[in-house]
Design an enzyme around this catalytic site. Structure first.
Site, mmCIF file in Angstrom:
data_model
loop_
_atom_site.group_PDB
_atom_site.id
_atom_site.type_symbol
_atom_site.label_atom_id
_atom_site.label_comp_id
_atom_site.label_asym_id
_atom_site.label_seq_id
_atom_site.Cartn_x
_atom_site.Cartn_y
_atom_site.Cartn_z
ATOM 1 N N HIS A 174 0.803 -1.221 0.000
ATOM 2 C CA HIS A 174 0.000 0.000 0.000
ATOM 3 C C HIS A 174 0.838 1.274 0.000
ATOM 4 O O HIS A 174 0.292 2.369 -0.162
ATOM 5 C CB HIS A 174 -0.987 0.005 1.176
ATOM 6 C CG HIS A 174 -2.282 0.673 0.848
ATOM 7 N ND1 HIS A 174 -3.429 0.502 1.587
ATOM 8 C CD2 HIS A 174 -2.632 1.531 -0.143
ATOM 9 C CE1 HIS A 174 -4.412 1.202 1.065
ATOM 10 N NE2 HIS A 174 -3.957 1.850 0.012
ATOM 11 N N ASP B 58 -9.966 -0.287 3.768
ATOM 12 C CA ASP B 58 -8.783 -0.894 4.377
ATOM 13 C C ASP B 58 -9.078 -1.291 5.817
ATOM 14 O O ASP B 58 -9.854 -0.617 6.512
ATOM 15 C CB ASP B 58 -7.648 0.142 4.348
ATOM 16 C CG ASP B 58 -6.263 -0.448 4.498
ATOM 17 O OD1 ASP B 58 -6.116 -1.477 5.168
ATOM 18 O OD2 ASP B 58 -5.313 0.148 3.961
ATOM 19 N N HIS C 121 -6.755 -1.045 7.928
ATOM 20 C CA HIS C 121 -5.839 -0.165 8.648
ATOM 21 C C HIS C 121 -6.041 1.279 8.202
ATOM 22 O O HIS C 121 -6.492 1.536 7.093
ATOM 23 C CB HIS C 121 -4.392 -0.588 8.378
ATOM 24 C CG HIS C 121 -4.136 -2.044 8.616
ATOM 25 N ND1 HIS C 121 -4.274 -2.986 7.618
ATOM 26 C CD2 HIS C 121 -3.772 -2.714 9.733
ATOM 27 C CE1 HIS C 121 -4.003 -4.178 8.108
ATOM 28 N NE2 HIS C 121 -3.697 -4.049 9.389
ATOM 29 N N ASP D 294 -3.454 3.482 8.037
ATOM 30 C CA ASP D 294 -2.256 3.884 7.293
ATOM 31 C C ASP D 294 -1.908 5.350 7.532
ATOM 32 O O ASP D 294 -1.500 6.074 6.617
ATOM 33 C CB ASP D 294 -2.426 3.604 5.796
ATOM 34 C CG ASP D 294 -2.472 2.106 5.498
ATOM 35 O OD1 ASP D 294 -2.063 1.317 6.368
ATOM 36 O OD2 ASP D 294 -2.923 1.732 4.402
ATOM 37 N N HIS E 107 4.373 1.089 4.208
ATOM 38 C CA HIS E 107 3.018 0.763 3.753
ATOM 39 C C HIS E 107 1.970 1.084 4.818
ATOM 40 O O HIS E 107 0.777 1.063 4.520
ATOM 41 C CB HIS E 107 2.914 -0.692 3.276
ATOM 42 C CG HIS E 107 2.805 -1.726 4.352
ATOM 43 N ND1 HIS E 107 2.234 -2.961 4.138
ATOM 44 C CD2 HIS E 107 3.191 -1.726 5.653
ATOM 45 C CE1 HIS E 107 2.276 -3.677 5.242
ATOM 46 N NE2 HIS E 107 2.848 -2.947 6.174
ATOM 47 N N ASP F 291 -7.393 -1.773 -0.332
ATOM 48 C CA ASP F 291 -6.474 -2.779 0.195
ATOM 49 C C ASP F 291 -7.270 -4.064 0.393
ATOM 50 O O ASP F 291 -8.305 -4.049 1.065
ATOM 51 C CB ASP F 291 -5.891 -2.280 1.523
ATOM 52 C CG ASP F 291 -4.773 -3.146 2.058
ATOM 53 O OD1 ASP F 291 -4.847 -4.380 1.892
ATOM 54 O OD2 ASP F 291 -3.841 -2.590 2.679
ATOM 55 N N ASP G 76 -6.844 -6.382 2.286
ATOM 56 C CA ASP G 76 -7.025 -6.797 3.685
ATOM 57 C C ASP G 76 -8.196 -6.075 4.338
ATOM 58 O O ASP G 76 -8.560 -6.382 5.481
ATOM 59 C CB ASP G 76 -5.738 -6.650 4.494
ATOM 60 C CG ASP G 76 -5.342 -5.214 4.820
ATOM 61 O OD1 ASP G 76 -6.204 -4.316 4.846
ATOM 62 O OD2 ASP G 76 -4.143 -4.989 5.076
ATOM 63 N N GLU H 195 -1.949 -4.972 -2.154
ATOM 64 C CA GLU H 195 -1.629 -5.966 -1.117
ATOM 65 C C GLU H 195 -2.048 -7.394 -1.462
ATOM 66 O O GLU H 195 -2.285 -8.209 -0.568
ATOM 67 C CB GLU H 195 -2.205 -5.544 0.242
ATOM 68 C CG GLU H 195 -1.632 -4.248 0.807
ATOM 69 C CD GLU H 195 -0.213 -4.382 1.380
ATOM 70 O OE1 GLU H 195 0.328 -5.508 1.386
ATOM 71 O OE2 GLU H 195 0.343 -3.348 1.804
#
Length: 301
Positions: free
Chosen positions: A100, A123, A125, A127, A140, A228, A230, A273
């Site tokens: 990412h 996402d 996360h 980030d 990332h 992303d 994830d 990712e």
């Protein structure tokens, strides 16, 4: 989504973190049939190939809180220039990652094309770490912070301007793993976040409606989707480097993409990712391509 010309840009980047394999993500997505899928929907697709990523690392060993800093800067600059060129040619940039951290480059290539760019950060996360708050030093986990103007000077000023986006023009969807420093920054900057709690409570339809209304209220003149894999529950996307249980499910993700297509808001996108080494029979890349189908207007009937 009226633009029927798409340019695909691969970014085989695994330097933003320390788990190898995600550099093969663009190849896995291509193998899963992304070009054929989009062409079947009537799009004119050009595969621009891959951004060259350095393999011989010369990282300053003292820069322990910013892993592979110079290499990430170089790759991000090259990607930003390529995305800018694609936009200049009137095409929709579709970027395939890679980790990412590539979003630093993508947004640097987009932001000077807009006065008020909006960003959907799909996402697990946030980030939003910097060198001071990151537990790992992995870049990332920093691209959104960098893009709003926070972090190492060289990262922030890629392509010679900063910030790339306004924090109030960001909507994070699907967050469920947020570091303490990121929580403080979200509150300080007033960043809009729909965590899994809100998705569970409100439902994806309402979350997406609120997101689109949020952008309308801010009169954004473009919306970039940074997805992303994830962000989706690892039950459906096992091939990611930092899986977090309890994520958005497969059907909710398709609904989100379908609603974004109907909104006609999305002006660029990246899917990141995908790590084939950690995957099961290219399952995660298949999900990525299926979601791209929905984002670009694929329907059941």
């Amino acid at each position: 989504m009226n633009n029927k010309q798409i340019s695909i840009i691969g970014v085989p980047m695994d330097l933003g973190q320390n788990r190898r394999g995600v550099d093969m993500g663009p190849s896995a997505i291509r193998y899963a049939g992304v070009v054929e899928r989009l062409e079947a929907l009537g799009y004119d697709v050009t595969d621009e190939g891959d951004i060259i990523i350095p393999k011989d690392l010369t990282t300053d060993k003292e820069m322990t809180h910013l892993r592979n800093l110079e290499e990430v800067i170089g790759a991000s600059t090259n990607l930003g220039n390529k995305v800018h060129d694609v936009m200049e040619n009137g095409k929709f940039p579709l970027v395939l990652g890679g980790d990412h951290s590539i979003a630093i480059g993508t947004l640097s290539g987009l932001a000077d094309r807009y006065q008020n760019l909006g960003v959907i950060w799909y996402d697990a996360h946030a980030d939003l770490n910097t060198a001071d708050t990151s537990p790992s030093g992995n870049i990332h986990g920093m691209p959104l912070a960098v893009s709003i103007g926070l972090g190492h000077e060289k990262l922030v000023n890629i392509r010679d301007f900063a910030p790339k986006i306004k924090p109030e023009n960001v909507v994070i969807i699907g967050a469920r793993s947020v570091d303490p420093g990121e929580r403080e920054l979200i509150k300080e900057k007033g960043i809009k976040v729909f965590t899994m709690h809100e998705i569970d409570k409100l439902g994806m339809t309402t979350v997406m409606e609120l997101t689109m209304n949020y952008f309308k209220e801010r009169r954004v003149d473009g919306v970039h989707l940074s997805l992303d894999l994830d962000g989706i529950d690892p039950l459906y996307t096992p091939g990611v480097g930092t899986p977090v249980p309890g994520g958005i499910n497969y059907r909710e993700s398709h609904l989100a993409m379908e609603m974004l297509y109907s909104s006609n808001m999305i002006t660029s996108a990246e899917f990141v990712e995908v790590n084939p080494i950690l995957d099961e029979k290219n399952k995660t890349a298949d999900v990525a391509v299926a979601l791209m189908g929905s984002l670009f207007g694929e329907k059941l009937l």
